[in-house]
Design an enzyme around this catalytic site. Structure first.
Site, PDB file in Angstrom:
ATOM      1  N   ASP A 192      -5.098  -3.632   6.373  1.00  0.00           N
ATOM      2  CA  ASP A 192      -5.274  -4.220   5.043  1.00  0.00           C
ATOM      3  C   ASP A 192      -5.108  -3.206   3.923  1.00  0.00           C
ATOM      4  O   ASP A 192      -5.795  -3.298   2.895  1.00  0.00           O
ATOM      5  CB  ASP A 192      -6.662  -4.898   4.940  1.00  0.00           C
ATOM      6  CG  ASP A 192      -6.770  -6.069   5.906  1.00  0.00           C
ATOM      7  OD1 ASP A 192      -5.717  -6.692   6.199  1.00  0.00           O
ATOM      8  OD2 ASP A 192      -7.886  -6.335   6.375  1.00  0.00           O
ATOM      9  N   ARG A 193      -4.219  -2.264   4.138  1.00  0.00           N
ATOM     10  CA  ARG A 193      -3.907  -1.245   3.111  1.00  0.00           C
ATOM     11  C   ARG A 193      -5.085  -0.326   2.793  1.00  0.00           C
ATOM     12  O   ARG A 193      -5.092   0.372   1.784  1.00  0.00           O
ATOM     13  CB  ARG A 193      -3.402  -1.893   1.804  1.00  0.00           C
ATOM     14  CG  ARG A 193      -2.118  -2.730   1.984  1.00  0.00           C
ATOM     15  CD  ARG A 193      -0.967  -1.844   2.428  1.00  0.00           C
ATOM     16  NE  ARG A 193       0.328  -2.507   2.408  1.00  0.00           N
ATOM     17  CZ  ARG A 193       0.936  -3.014   3.497  1.00  0.00           C
ATOM     18  NH1 ARG A 193       0.345  -2.969   4.680  1.00  0.00           N
ATOM     19  NH2 ARG A 193       2.134  -3.548   3.410  1.00  0.00           N
ATOM     20  N   LEU A 194      -6.098  -0.344   3.667  1.00  0.00           N
ATOM     21  CA  LEU A 194      -7.226   0.577   3.438  1.00  0.00           C
ATOM     22  C   LEU A 194      -6.923   1.878   4.181  1.00  0.00           C
ATOM     23  O   LEU A 194      -7.533   2.203   5.204  1.00  0.00           O
ATOM     24  CB  LEU A 194      -8.549  -0.059   3.882  1.00  0.00           C
ATOM     25  CG  LEU A 194      -8.912  -1.313   3.093  1.00  0.00           C
ATOM     26  CD1 LEU A 194     -10.272  -1.868   3.530  1.00  0.00           C
ATOM     27  CD2 LEU A 194      -8.933  -1.031   1.584  1.00  0.00           C
TER      28      LEU A 194
END
Ligand SMILES: Cc1cc2nc3c(=O)[nH]c(=O)nc-3n(C[C@H](O)[C@H](O)[C@H](O)COP(=O)(O)O)c2cc1C
Length: 214
Positions: A192-194
């Protein structure tokens, strides 16, 4: 008018979060760990890195070069001192390096001052290169405009005749540069783009590490 859109490949990065406690305090040691993993992974030319340089006036350019050595002093590549990058480094001796290990969902960014490696170190590396590459260094007036490929082949034939079977010395216009980092950032993709980002900045004799927002 808006720019033509590139298809969204929707890549999700699947790696587990980077364990901060396992990140080494010394960024050179940490680079060694990731570089060894990249070498063992089977990706093509893990030592290929993008080198960014800038003219004194600020105009920026980048190109790929190969990492040929590193230690606690810095990261070494070889090139023609008269090339565009060589001229830029003479004007503005700073550079950025980027290892885009996309298949591993990792990248390393390095910034620092640039110095030439010693003549002995350049000579030693030059001698280790295949004969064809040594001749090639003489043939190419890197980044100069040429009329055709034949110009290069003619020059190669001339040099082959000139050097014969003899030793091919290192040209004075060819040698190594060392990027002496003042910052090194390690990026690893996450769900999740973390993503995880750890930036090491030189402080006095040591390094300070901070986490950056993705
Ligand atoms: C995979 C790859 C590796 C390269 N390695 C080098 C290198 O180690 N040294 C070099 O001078 N050029 C290398 N090149 C060529 C450079 O990208 C560039 O075209 C050349 O150095 C001229 O750059 P300049 O005009 O900005 O000085 C490589 C290119 C590729 C695609």
């Amino acid at each position: 008018m808006s720019a033509e859109r590139v298809a969204d490949l929707r890549v999700d990065y699947g790696r587990e979060p980077l364990d901060e406690a396992a990140m080494l305090a010394d960024p050179f040691g940490q680079f060694r760990v990731w570089f060894d993993e990249a070498m063992a992974s089977g990706i093509r030319e893990p030592n290929a890195m993008v080198l960014g340089t800038a003219e004194a006036g600020g105009r920026v350019s980048c190109r790929t070069v190969l990492l040929k050595g590193f230690d606690d002093r810095g990261f070494v590549f070889y090139t023609n001192h008269g090339s565009r990058k060589g001229r830029q480094l003479a004007e503005n001796p700073r550079a950025a390096l980027l290892f885009p290990w996309v298949d591993l969902e990792r990248q390393v960014e390095i910034e620092g001052a640039v110095e030439r490696v010693s003549a002995e170190e350049s000579e030693e590396y030059f001698r280790s290169r295949p004969r064809g590459s040594r001749l090639g260094a003489w043939v190419s007036e890197q980044s100069a405009e040429i009329q055709s490929r034949e110009v290069l082949l003619r020059r190669l034939a001339e040099l082959e005749a000139e050097f014969g079977e003899g030793e091919i010395p290192k040209p004075d216009f060819w040698g190594g540069y060392r990027v002496v980092p003042d910052s090194m950032e390690f990026w690893q993709g996450g769900h999740d783009r973390l993503h995880d980002r750890f930036l090491y900045r030189r402080e006095g004799d040591g390094w300070r590490r901070v986490r950056l927002s993705p």
